[in-house]
Design a protein around this motif. Structure first.
Motif, PDB file in Angstrom:
ATOM      1  N   GLU A   1      79.853  40.732 -46.161  1.00 29.29           N
ATOM      2  CA  GLU A   1      78.860  41.700 -45.681  1.00 29.29           C
ATOM      3  C   GLU A   1      77.493  41.438 -46.307  1.00 29.29           C
ATOM      4  O   GLU A   1      76.468  41.745 -45.687  1.00 29.29           O
TER       5      GLU A   1
ATOM      6  N   LEU B   1      76.287  38.608 -43.802  1.00 28.63           N
ATOM      7  CA  LEU B   1      76.097  39.041 -42.418  1.00 28.63           C
ATOM      8  C   LEU B   1      75.225  40.294 -42.324  1.00 28.63           C
ATOM      9  O   LEU B   1      74.620  40.543 -41.274  1.00 28.63           O
TER      10      LEU B   1
ATOM     11  N   SER C   1      80.452  48.627 -43.054  1.00 28.64           N
ATOM     12  CA  SER C   1      81.362  48.677 -41.907  1.00 28.64           C
ATOM     13  C   SER C   1      82.660  49.384 -42.269  1.00 28.64           C
ATOM     14  O   SER C   1      83.287  49.086 -43.292  1.00 28.64           O
TER      15      SER C   1
ATOM     16  N   ARG D   1      85.675  46.716 -41.517  1.00 27.02           N
ATOM     17  CA  ARG D   1      85.808  45.472 -42.276  1.00 27.02           C
ATOM     18  C   ARG D   1      87.122  45.384 -43.063  1.00 27.02           C
ATOM     19  O   ARG D   1      87.873  44.418 -42.928  1.00 27.02           O
TER      20      ARG D   1
ATOM     21  N   SER E   1      78.577  32.677 -36.912  1.00 30.06           N
ATOM     22  CA  SER E   1      78.014  33.595 -37.909  1.00 30.06           C
ATOM     23  C   SER E   1      76.678  34.183 -37.477  1.00 30.06           C
ATOM     24  O   SER E   1      76.421  35.375 -37.710  1.00 30.06           O
TER      25      SER E   1
ATOM     26  N   MET F   1      76.742  37.186 -35.472  1.00 32.91           N
ATOM     27  CA  MET F   1      77.298  38.355 -36.130  1.00 32.91           C
ATOM     28  C   MET F   1      76.339  39.020 -37.122  1.00 32.91           C
ATOM     29  O   MET F   1      76.695  40.000 -37.767  1.00 32.91           O
TER      30      MET F   1
ATOM     31  N   ASP G   1      82.197  45.223 -33.679  1.00 31.72           N
ATOM     32  CA  ASP G   1      82.269  45.152 -35.143  1.00 31.72           C
ATOM     33  C   ASP G   1      83.515  44.396 -35.595  1.00 31.72           C
ATOM     34  O   ASP G   1      83.490  43.644 -36.578  1.00 31.72           O
TER      35      ASP G   1
ATOM     36  N   ARG H   1      83.085  40.647 -36.098  1.00 33.42           N
ATOM     37  CA  ARG H   1      82.198  40.211 -37.175  1.00 33.42           C
ATOM     38  C   ARG H   1      82.992  39.740 -38.387  1.00 33.42           C
ATOM     39  O   ARG H   1      82.515  38.924 -39.171  1.00 33.42           O
ATOM     40  N   TRP H   2      84.212  40.248 -38.538  1.00 35.90           N
ATOM     41  CA  TRP H   2      85.039  39.941 -39.709  1.00 35.90           C
ATOM     42  C   TRP H   2      86.171  38.968 -39.373  1.00 35.90           C
ATOM     43  O   TRP H   2      87.058  38.746 -40.188  1.00 35.90           O
TER      44      TRP H   2
END
Length: 376
Positions: free
Chosen positions: A24, A27, A35, A38, A154, A157, A183, A186-187
């Motif tokens: 985090e 990003l 988040s 996450r 990446s 994101m 979301d 993103r992970w």
């Protein structure tokens, strides 16, 4: 027809490995808020480290550069950049809409005129690129092919890509929280590239003969599950980005990568096992013939479920036959299967005569690619 062999594998993973706790910070936080998804996503996907083409807030590589750096690992005194006859590249995250990804990679190679192929899609883009090279060498169209899978996810994101949507939600007096379907990914996704050299003769200590490759699409039955550059309507169709007003691209994060998690869980494993069964039966291969399974799974959450789904189709491949590197390199989309092949070739685990089964699912609109290899 000629035999086709993977004679060498290369990879490129940018910068240093990124731990879960560092993600985090790289990003960024959307709306300056940590988040909520996450920790849940990371707990389920089992990934402990991955690689980003970002360092100290600076973008260090584009996709074409990552791909080119992986290809350079294939060169030696026997095979040079000027020996390449076909370049076949697959990715779901090209640097631009056009020219093609393969053309942009070729532009970095500084060699000579050669044949190009670019495969689009999601995770199967890398396998589609491999199959193009396989068929070219098998038919005698070329005596070699360099095939690649690569991603630079990446930068898609980064938190700043979603800030305008958050501002719009606030203006509408709605909760400034990005939907889980955005979301979540993103992970999950990370950066890197893999490259394979295909030739019509084996070379070196270990080569992998490609016995066959099969592909299956279920787009005629199912709507899109993973998509970008548009948004899904109530009827399941995707409204393309060209049909939005320009200001909506930012307000609605139209270009964000999205995934319908409910569709994913309902179909991805069931259809993957079904496709594997069809492919093995077509070629008369039984589970006892397989020494190693290299499955591309986006998350360890799906690994045990894939075993169960295969078992329901009568395919018993216990854990000691599985070879995966998801936890250490992350989910690199179309590059993931290349990174697995490179790692198992470099591991010195393989013995001549052993058989490898590669399974790659693509949740875009549910596509599957399967390959069967013999160690030579």
């Amino acid at each position: 027809m000629f035999n086709v062999y993977i004679t060498k594998a290369g990879k490129y993973l940018p910068n240093e490995a990124v731990s879960n706790d560092e993600m985090e910070g790289i990003l960024g936080m959307i709306n300056d808020t940590a988040s909520k998804a996450r920790r849940i996503v990371l707990r389920n996907n089992g990934i402990t480290s991955r690689y980003y083409a970002i360092k100290d807030g600076i973008i260090t590589h584009n996709n074409a550069q990552l791909t080119h750096l992986a290809i350079e690992q294939l060169y030696d005194s026997r095979f040079t950049k000027n020996d390449v006859e076909l370049l076949s590249c697959g990715t779901s995250s090209p640097d631009n809409l056009f020219p093609s990804h393969a053309a942009m990679v070729h532009g970095l190679m500084d060699n000579r005129s050669l044949e190009l192929n670019s495969s689009s899609g999601v995770c199967c883009a890398g396998m589609n690129a491999l199959k193009y090279g396989f068929l070219s060498v098998k038919s005698g169209n070329t005596s070699n092919a360099v095939c690649t899978g690569s991603e630079r996810s990446s930068t898609w994101m980064l938190a700043d890509k979603f800030n305008n949507e958050v501002i719009n939600l606030k203006n509408l007096e709605e909760q400034p929280i990005i939907a889980f379907k955005k979301d979540f990914l993103r992970w999950m996704l990370s950066d890197g590239a893999g490259a394979l050299l295909l030739e019509n003769e084996p070379a070196g200590d270990i080569s992998l003969k490609i016995e066959w490759m099969e592909s299956f699409s279920y787009a005629h039955e199912l709507e899109a599950c993973m998509y970008a550059g548009g948004d899904k309507m109530d009827d399941g169709n995707i409204k393309p980005w060209q049909d939005y007003q320009a200001e909506e691209w930012l307000k609605q994060s139209v270009f964000a990568v999205k995934q319908d998690v409910k569709l994913l869980e309902k179909y991805v494993l069931k259809l993957g096992a079904k496709s594997t069964k069809i492919a093995l039966d077509k070629h008369g291969v039984s589970d006892s013939d397989i020494d190693y399974l290299l499955p591309h799974v986006s998350s360890n959450f799906f690994a045990t479920r894939l075993y169960d789904a295969l078992l329901e189709e009568g395919i018993d491949l216990p854990n000691d036959k599985w070879f995966m590197n998801l936890s250490t390199v992350g989910n690199v989309g179309s590059a993931s299967i290349y990174l697995m092949v490179e790692e198992i070739m470099a591991s010195r685990k393989l013995k001549k005569g052993q058989k490898l089964l590669l399974i790659v699912p693509e949740s875009g609109r549910f596509t599957y690619s399967i390959a069967y290899l013999t160690v030579c």
